[in-house]
Design an enzyme around this catalytic site. Structure first.
Site, PDB file in Angstrom:
ATOM      1  N   CYS A 281       0.830  -1.211   0.000  1.00  0.00           N
ATOM      2  CA  CYS A 281       0.000   0.000   0.000  1.00  0.00           C
ATOM      3  C   CYS A 281       0.860   1.255   0.000  1.00  0.00           C
ATOM      4  CB  CYS A 281      -0.932  -0.004   1.212  1.00  0.00           C
ATOM      5  SG  CYS A 281      -1.982   1.454   1.280  1.00  0.00           S
TER       6      CYS A 281
ATOM      7  N   CYS B   2      -0.442   4.090   2.182  1.00  0.00           N
ATOM      8  CA  CYS B   2      -0.193   3.885   3.622  1.00  0.00           C
ATOM      9  C   CYS B   2       1.279   4.104   3.964  1.00  0.00           C
ATOM     10  CB  CYS B   2      -0.544   2.462   4.046  1.00  0.00           C
ATOM     11  SG  CYS B   2      -2.028   1.783   3.319  1.00  0.00           S
ATOM     12  N   ASP B   3       2.167   3.550   3.171  1.00  0.00           N
ATOM     13  CA  ASP B   3       3.575   3.443   3.576  1.00  0.00           C
ATOM     14  C   ASP B   3       4.544   4.277   2.742  1.00  0.00           C
ATOM     15  OD1 ASP B   3       2.781   1.629   5.518  1.00  0.00           O
ATOM     16  OD2 ASP B   3       3.016  -0.085   4.179  1.00  0.00           O
TER      17      ASP B   3
END
Ligand code: NDP
Length: 311
Positions: free
Chosen positions: A135, A138-139
């Site tokens: 992701c 997200c990261d």
């Protein structure tokens, strides 16, 4: 007292627990089945920095612990069991926990989520959360200023590569064929972004690094030539699989298995059955959007119980 539960929630990610918080506070006495991966996809995430309300960020597992505690505080009963079968043929829905007795419920909220697909390499598993992620939204931030690779050639991979290209000096896109599956507009965007290098006919041989990702060894599947590319982040974007197999005889789904809700609601075609979270969303796939649809599902379920004069 009736043995029929007012509300069963299947799944324990942000959608399921948010549905539980709302259902419990509405006096529906929900029972939540966690499934095989209690806490869902956030349990394999480290820092979550994009969930509103956590100004310093929070670890994924800690956040899910908070979700669970909040749901239990209002009386949600959490059962650490897997549901293996459902029967939505009658007005009362039947749910079958693995190895347990049949459970009956007036309403069912499905929040079984989706799972990222992985390449299946040993190094991918070992370096998970140490540079390997599924992701970018997200990261990606953790790799700001560093070179990264994205594997895949669909819309997700194209989106992830474009997103990362705003943060990282070079994004290596590893495409196993000589063409991409992504929509034309996304392909164009990728090909017109100067710091995305597309490696055609290229497969991942191994992700390199002991404690954290230091590079990737790729192989050209036309020539057999192997090359090592230094990177710090490795993003797998080869698709997701919604965890919806047990509903296939009962509910509408798209080709990929995502459940289809009645527009502008969390309803399905079956009265009393509601869907939320990634099991019905292949576009946004965020904790906060999953939580939002979990709330919708509980509100729709409450309305249904009231209309049926059950509560
Ligand atoms: P897709 O199934 O569309 O694409 C998966 C990609 O991964 C393919 O290019 C495939 O290669 C590649 N792949 C699969 N396995 C491997 C492997 N072992 N090694 C290397 N590459 C591999 O998944 P997406 O998640 O991209 O998209 C799913 C659906 O969601 C699509 O319908 C998409 O259009 C949609 N979507 C829409 C978005 C939007 O509208 N904004 C955003 C994201 C997704 P190959 O092509 O060779 O099979």
């Amino acid at each position: 007292m009736s043995d029929i539960l007012n509300c069963v929630i299947i799944g324990s990610g942000p959608a399921g627990y948010t549905a539980a918080i709302y259902a419990a506070r509405a006096g529906m006495n929900p029972v939540l089945y966690t499934g095989m991966e209690p806490g869902g996809q956030l349990m394999i995430t480290t820092d979550v920095e994009n969930y509103p309300g956590y100004p310093d960020g929070i670890m994924g597992p800690a956040m899910m612990d908070h979700f669970q505690k909040q749901a239990e505080r209002f009386g949600t009963e959490v059962r650490y069991e897997m549901i293996t079968k459902v029967d939505f043929s009658g007005p009362v829905h039947k749910i079958y926990p693995e190895g347990g007795a049949e459970v009956q419920a007036h309403t069912v909220v499905i929040s079984t989520g989706a799972s990222a697909k992985w390449l299946g390499l040993e190094s991918e598993q070992r370096l998970m959360n140490k540079g390997v992620s599924a992701c970018a939204v997200c990261d990606g931030f953790f790799y700001k200023g560093m070179d990264v690779a994205v594997v895949g050639a669909g819309d997700t991979a194209a989106e992830e590569a474009s997103y990362l290209a705003k943060l990282c000096p070079t994004v290596h896109m590893l495409v196993r064929r000589d063409e991409m599956r992504a929509s034309k507009i996304m392909q164009k965007r990728v090909l017109n972004t100067k710091n995305i290098i597309v490696h055609w006919n290229t497969e991942t041989d191994e992700i390199l690094g002991k404690e954290e990702v230091e590079g990737v060894r790729v192989v050209n599947n036309k020539t057999g030539e192997k090359t090592e590319i230094p990177i710090k982040g490795f993003f797998t974007a080869i698709g997701h699989k919604p965890n919806t197999g047990i509903f296939k005889d009962w509910l509408e789904m798209d080709k990929a298995g995502y459940l289809i809700n009645v527009p502008d609601s969390a309803k399905t075609k079956i009265p009393g059955v509601f869907v939320s979270g990634d099991a019905q969303d292949n576009i946004y796939r965020q904790a906060v959007t999953a939580a939002g649809t979990g709330c919708m599902a509980a509100l729709d379920a409450e309305r249904y119980l009231t209309e049926q004069e059950i509560i």
